[in-house]
Design a protein around this motif. Structure first.
Motif, PDB file in Angstrom:
ATOM      1  N   LEU A 159       0.825  -1.210   0.000  1.00 23.67           N
ATOM      2  CA  LEU A 159       0.000   0.000   0.000  1.00 23.67           C
ATOM      3  C   LEU A 159       0.857   1.257   0.000  1.00 23.67           C
ATOM      4  N   GLY A 160       2.048   1.166   0.595  1.00 26.59           N
ATOM      5  CA  GLY A 160       2.898   2.351   0.671  1.00 26.59           C
ATOM      6  C   GLY A 160       3.723   2.583  -0.578  1.00 26.59           C
ATOM      7  N   ASN A 161       3.741   1.606  -1.463  1.00 25.77           N
ATOM      8  CA  ASN A 161       4.604   1.724  -2.642  1.00 25.77           C
ATOM      9  C   ASN A 161       4.205   2.882  -3.533  1.00 25.77           C
ATOM     10  N   ARG A 162       5.180   3.349  -4.300  1.00 17.71           N
ATOM     11  CA  ARG A 162       4.905   4.515  -5.145  1.00 17.71           C
ATOM     12  C   ARG A 162       3.992   4.216  -6.313  1.00 17.71           C
ATOM     13  N   GLU A 163       3.941   2.968  -6.751  1.00 16.34           N
ATOM     14  CA  GLU A 163       3.061   2.686  -7.884  1.00 16.34           C
ATOM     15  C   GLU A 163       1.602   2.543  -7.421  1.00 16.34           C
ATOM     16  N   THR A 164       1.408   2.404  -6.104  1.00 13.12           N
ATOM     17  CA  THR A 164       0.062   2.126  -5.613  1.00 13.12           C
ATOM     18  C   THR A 164      -0.962   3.229  -5.902  1.00 13.12           C
ATOM     19  N   PRO A 165      -0.607   4.531  -5.735  1.00 10.81           N
ATOM     20  CA  PRO A 165      -1.599   5.545  -6.096  1.00 10.81           C
ATOM     21  C   PRO A 165      -2.052   5.419  -7.552  1.00 10.81           C
ATOM     22  N   THR A 166      -1.147   5.044  -8.437  1.00 10.38           N
ATOM     23  CA  THR A 166      -1.512   4.860  -9.844  1.00 10.38           C
ATOM     24  C   THR A 166      -2.511   3.714  -9.982  1.00 10.38           C
ATOM     25  N   VAL A 167      -2.213   2.604  -9.318  1.00 10.78           N
ATOM     26  CA  VAL A 167      -3.105   1.439  -9.373  1.00 10.78           C
ATOM     27  C   VAL A 167      -4.480   1.822  -8.824  1.00 10.78           C
ATOM     28  N   LEU A 168      -4.487   2.493  -7.671  1.00  9.04           N
ATOM     29  CA  LEU A 168      -5.762   2.832  -7.042  1.00  9.04           C
ATOM     30  C   LEU A 168      -6.555   3.812  -7.893  1.00  9.04           C
ATOM     31  N   SER A 169      -5.859   4.764  -8.537  1.00  7.00           N
ATOM     32  CA  SER A 169      -6.635   5.737  -9.309  1.00  7.00           C
ATOM     33  C   SER A 169      -7.233   5.070 -10.555  1.00  7.00           C
ATOM     34  N   ILE A 170      -6.552   4.051 -11.092  1.00  7.89           N
ATOM     35  CA  ILE A 170      -7.152   3.296 -12.202  1.00  7.89           C
ATOM     36  C   ILE A 170      -8.425   2.584 -11.725  1.00  7.89           C
ATOM     37  N   LEU A 171      -8.352   2.014 -10.537  1.00  3.41           N
ATOM     38  CA  LEU A 171      -9.529   1.321  -9.996  1.00  3.41           C
ATOM     39  C   LEU A 171     -10.682   2.294  -9.785  1.00  3.41           C
ATOM     40  N   VAL A 172     -10.368   3.483  -9.260  1.00  2.00           N
ATOM     41  CA  VAL A 172     -11.412   4.473  -9.016  1.00  2.00           C
ATOM     42  C   VAL A 172     -12.083   4.852 -10.333  1.00  2.00           C
ATOM     43  N   LEU A 173     -11.255   5.058 -11.372  1.00  2.00           N
ATOM     44  CA  LEU A 173     -11.818   5.462 -12.663  1.00  2.00           C
ATOM     45  C   LEU A 173     -12.667   4.349 -13.269  1.00  2.00           C
ATOM     46  N   GLU A 174     -12.249   3.106 -13.060  1.00  2.00           N
ATOM     47  CA  GLU A 174     -13.080   1.992 -13.549  1.00  2.00           C
ATOM     48  C   GLU A 174     -14.439   2.025 -12.880  1.00  2.00           C
ATOM     49  N   ASP A 175     -14.416   2.306 -11.579  1.00  2.00           N
ATOM     50  CA  ASP A 175     -15.678   2.314 -10.855  1.00  2.00           C
ATOM     51  C   ASP A 175     -16.556   3.470 -11.314  1.00  2.00           C
ATOM     52  N   LEU A 176     -15.913   4.610 -11.626  1.00  2.00           N
ATOM     53  CA  LEU A 176     -16.677   5.730 -12.176  1.00  2.00           C
ATOM     54  C   LEU A 176     -17.243   5.367 -13.547  1.00  2.00           C
ATOM     55  N   ALA A 177     -16.426   4.657 -14.329  1.00  2.00           N
ATOM     56  CA  ALA A 177     -16.882   4.249 -15.659  1.00  2.00           C
ATOM     57  C   ALA A 177     -18.111   3.352 -15.531  1.00  2.00           C
ATOM     58  N   MET A 178     -18.150   2.529 -14.470  1.00  2.00           N
ATOM     59  CA  MET A 178     -19.320   1.684 -14.221  1.00  2.00           C
ATOM     60  C   MET A 178     -20.571   2.528 -14.077  1.00  2.00           C
ATOM     61  N   ALA A 179     -20.396   3.719 -13.457  1.00  2.00           N
ATOM     62  CA  ALA A 179     -21.549   4.595 -13.216  1.00  2.00           C
ATOM     63  C   ALA A 179     -22.162   5.050 -14.542  1.00  2.00           C
ATOM     64  N   VAL A 180     -21.375   5.058 -15.609  1.00  2.00           N
ATOM     65  CA  VAL A 180     -21.916   5.409 -16.922  1.00  2.00           C
ATOM     66  C   VAL A 180     -22.328   4.139 -17.668  1.00  2.00           C
ATOM     67  N   PHE A 181     -21.490   3.107 -17.512  1.00  2.00           N
ATOM     68  CA  PHE A 181     -21.688   1.862 -18.258  1.00  2.00           C
ATOM     69  C   PHE A 181     -23.000   1.166 -17.877  1.00  2.00           C
ATOM     70  N   LEU A 182     -23.265   1.046 -16.585  1.00  4.76           N
ATOM     71  CA  LEU A 182     -24.445   0.293 -16.135  1.00  4.76           C
ATOM     72  C   LEU A 182     -25.762   0.897 -16.632  1.00  4.76           C
ATOM     73  N   PRO A 183     -25.984   2.218 -16.439  1.00  2.00           N
ATOM     74  CA  PRO A 183     -27.251   2.746 -16.962  1.00  2.00           C
ATOM     75  C   PRO A 183     -27.341   2.643 -18.479  1.00  2.00           C
ATOM     76  N   LEU A 184     -26.191   2.817 -19.147  1.00  2.00           N
ATOM     77  CA  LEU A 184     -26.161   2.704 -20.603  1.00  2.00           C
ATOM     78  C   LEU A 184     -26.656   1.331 -21.034  1.00  2.00           C
ATOM     79  N   VAL A 185     -26.097   0.313 -20.402  1.00  2.00           N
ATOM     80  CA  VAL A 185     -26.461  -1.064 -20.736  1.00  2.00           C
ATOM     81  C   VAL A 185     -27.913  -1.343 -20.354  1.00  2.00           C
ATOM     82  N   ALA A 186     -28.322  -0.793 -19.193  1.00  2.00           N
ATOM     83  CA  ALA A 186     -29.698  -1.018 -18.744  1.00  2.00           C
ATOM     84  C   ALA A 186     -30.685  -0.523 -19.793  1.00  2.00           C
ATOM     85  N   VAL A 187     -30.369   0.645 -20.401  1.00 10.35           N
ATOM     86  CA  VAL A 187     -31.249   1.196 -21.429  1.00 10.35           C
ATOM     87  C   VAL A 187     -31.191   0.345 -22.693  1.00 10.35           C
TER      88      VAL A 187
END
Lengths: 418, 173
Positions: A159-187
């Motif tokens: 968790l303390g490693n320097r690459e970790t913020p990069t990994v975590l921010s990718i995960l956050v963006l994926e989760d945000l992308a879900m917020a667009v992807f799911l309603p899109l697919v639902a429609v």
């Protein structure tokens, strides 16, 4: 009431009681079974998700011991499981974290989307599926499992490693992308015409954007209304709110899961912290039910033929995820070993791939078995690969000699924050 | 002092790090749960941590004590947030305040605002749980507990005495 009617009523009551007894016994046995699997998974240091799926396969249609009574209950529990999974995901991040990740990791997020949605989408098209089913398969291969990855990073002391913020921010963006992807697919799943569909999508995505904005800006106010010192009050308030908003979202055809996600985003601070602790156990119970249910819905015989395909897709998308992490970490000024760690950490897929596959089970019969096999492979293989990053790096580059000067990477100085 | 860098770790907490004068790189992750990880970065691979020490809250306090930093302010900041909706506050009794010299019961603090005086610090000495006949004196530090709003009202009451009573609308959540 005459004698005959009374006897009927008594008979009905007896039947009802017998049915309840069967359902309880069956559910109890199944849940105890899941607990044993969870124990095994914890001992092996793995996520229990693939084991739950396998258990579902064994108990489902054409499985070893098909369930008879309680599938309806499990199905209902599974719906709640999806909602709580998304709610807890929204709870995980604060508004500031979302916006800072969006700024910091936007390029990495785009790369992630391009590299990992495409293989699934193309594979779907090559299989002769509809564009929508192929898009869903793209979603399955795109989204990494934030829960598995967070656990692996913690277990491996990264968790303390320097690459970790990069990994975590990718995960956050994926989760945000879900917020667009799911309603899109639902429609899209509703299969309206072009114009009506476009209107629905616009409404859905606008709703999500507005609620997201309100959640980020007004989260504090919402949290204050929800806050209470009694755990009981807070649990009932949050759980009720999540179900209510999920229901409203479903009615508006934005997808229930997204409603729950937005409620999670809106809560912040100490309320979010408490809600995490209170709803966490509920989420664990219902999410286990959900994975079990997905397994139950899949006919075991349909899984074998898709295995080679799933394995091929898993290998390709493991490589594309590693490439994503490699480049994103490189942009953040991380050296070779860290880039390999970032790449291998991102490979795990899990809960949300299953959620996406579950949405489209009706449109394409092969989607659910293929996705299940795919998740089985990468939920187990991903964490193993993450552990192998060290020997892998040694292979590529012998462990470097100590250096004294330490390069400064993308961290921001404290003084500019306040 | 060394330059401390701050990085947010979404879903985890915050990481602070700095380089020591001898060239070692140290960091601390503050988890949302309050747990901390003490990080010693690897000299050979500066992107990775060579040593990670898990510190529960007590451990962090003990280490901070050893290193000579004062934990008092942080402890207070934490208390303010954590006692289930209640806030602990330190009120210095000003000579001009109407309450100075009054017994606690005459201020009507408990009855009107629900705020309790749990201790008084006088001349460096702490008097725990003062009873209702205890007289507040200028220069005392009253340690009070109550909801954030009620404490605002309590301050007004202690300052202005009777005059403030009418202005204060007890508001309970």
């Amino acid at each position: 009431m005459n004698e005959h009617g009374a006897a009927d009523t008594a008979q009905a009551a007896a039947n009802h009681s017998a049915a309840i007894a069967s359902v309880f016994m069956e559910l109890g046995a199944v849940i105890i079974g899941l607990s044993v699997l969870a124990r095994l998974a914890v001992r092996a240091g793995l996520t229990p998700i693939p084991l739950y799926l396998l258990a579902g396969l064994c108990l489902g249609k054409g499985g070893l011991v098909p369930l008879s009574f309680s599938e309806e209950f499990i199905g209902f529990g599974a719906e709640i499981g999806v909602i709580l999974l998304l709610f807890m995901l929204g709870l995980e991040y604060t508004g500031e974290e979302l916006s800072s990740s969006l700024k910091r990791g936007f390029k990495g997020g785009l790369l992630d989307l391009a590299l990992n949605l495409t293989p699934g989408f193309i594979a779907g098209l090559l299989l002769g599926w509809s564009a929508l089913a192929a898009l869903l398969l793209g979603g399955v291969t795109y989204i990494s499992s934030s829960s598995i990855i967070a656990k692996v990073l913690g277990d491996l002391d990264r968790l303390g490693n320097r690459e970790t913020p990069t990994v975590l921010s990718i995960l956050v963006l994926e989760d945000l992308a879900m917020a667009v992807f799911l309603p899109l697919v639902a429609v899209l799943l509703l299969g309206q015409g072009l114009v009506a569909g476009a209107v629905s999508i616009t409404i859905a995505v606008t709703t999500v954007a507005v609620v997201l904005l309100v959640a980020v800006k007004q989260g504090g106010a919402i949290s204050r209304v929800v806050a209470h010192r009694s755990d009981e009050v807070l649990l009932l308030t949050t759980f009720g709110l999540v179900l209510l908003v999920a229901g409203i979202a479903q009615r508006m055809q934005v997808s229930a899961a997204i409603g729950a996600f937005l409620v999670g985003l809106a809560l912040s601070g100490s309320v979010a912290e408490k809600a995490r602790n209170l709803v966490g156990p509920l989420r664990d119970l219902f999410a286990a039910t959900f994975f079990l249910f997905v397994g139950l819905q899949i006919e075991a015989s349909t899984l074998i033929p898709v295995l080679p395909l799933a394995l091929g897709l898993a290998v390709i998308t493991a490589l594309t995820k590693m490439a994503t992490g490699w480049w994103a970490a490189g942009w953040a000024g991380i050296a070779l070993r860290g880039r390999i760690r970032a790449g291998t950490a991102l490979v795990s897929r899990g809960e949300f791939s299953v959620v996406i596959a579950g949405l489209g089970a009706a449109t394409e019969p092969r989607l659910a078995p293929l996705s299940a096999a795919y998740v089985l492979i990468l939920a187990v293989g991903g964490p193993i690969l993450a552990r192998l990053s060290e020997p892998l790096s040694n292979l590529l580059q012998p462990r470097p000699q100590p250096i004294v000067a330490v390069p400064v990477t993308e961290a921001t100085p404290v003084s500019s924050e306040g | 002092m060394a330059k401390i860098q701050e990085t947010s770790l979404p879903g985890v907490g915050m990481r602070h790090e700095f380089t020591t004068q001898s060239g070692d790189h140290l960091g601390v992750i503050t988890h949302r749960s309050g747990r901390r990880d003490l990080l010693v970065f690897d000299r050979a691979d500066p992107d990775a941590c060579g040593v990670v020490v898990r510190l529960e809250e007590d451990d962090s306090d003990a280490l901070a004590e050893l290193l000579g930093a004062s934990q008092v302010t942080q402890g207070v900041a934490k208390l303010r947030q954590e006692v289930g909706g209640l806030v602990i506050d330190w009120l210095p009794i000003n000579p001009s305040w109407s309450c100075s010299g009054c017994p606690i019961e005459e201020t009507g603090l408990q009855q009107q605002t629900g705020v309790s005086i749990v201790a008084v610090v006088r001349a460096g000495e702490t008097i725990p749980a003062p009873d209702s006949s205890f007289r507040l004196q200028p220069g005392d530090m009253a340690v009070v507990v109550g909801s954030p709003d009620a404490i605002g009202q309590a301050i007004a009451l202690l300052q202005k005495g009777e005059a403030a009573k009418k202005a204060v609308v007890p508001e309970r959540r």
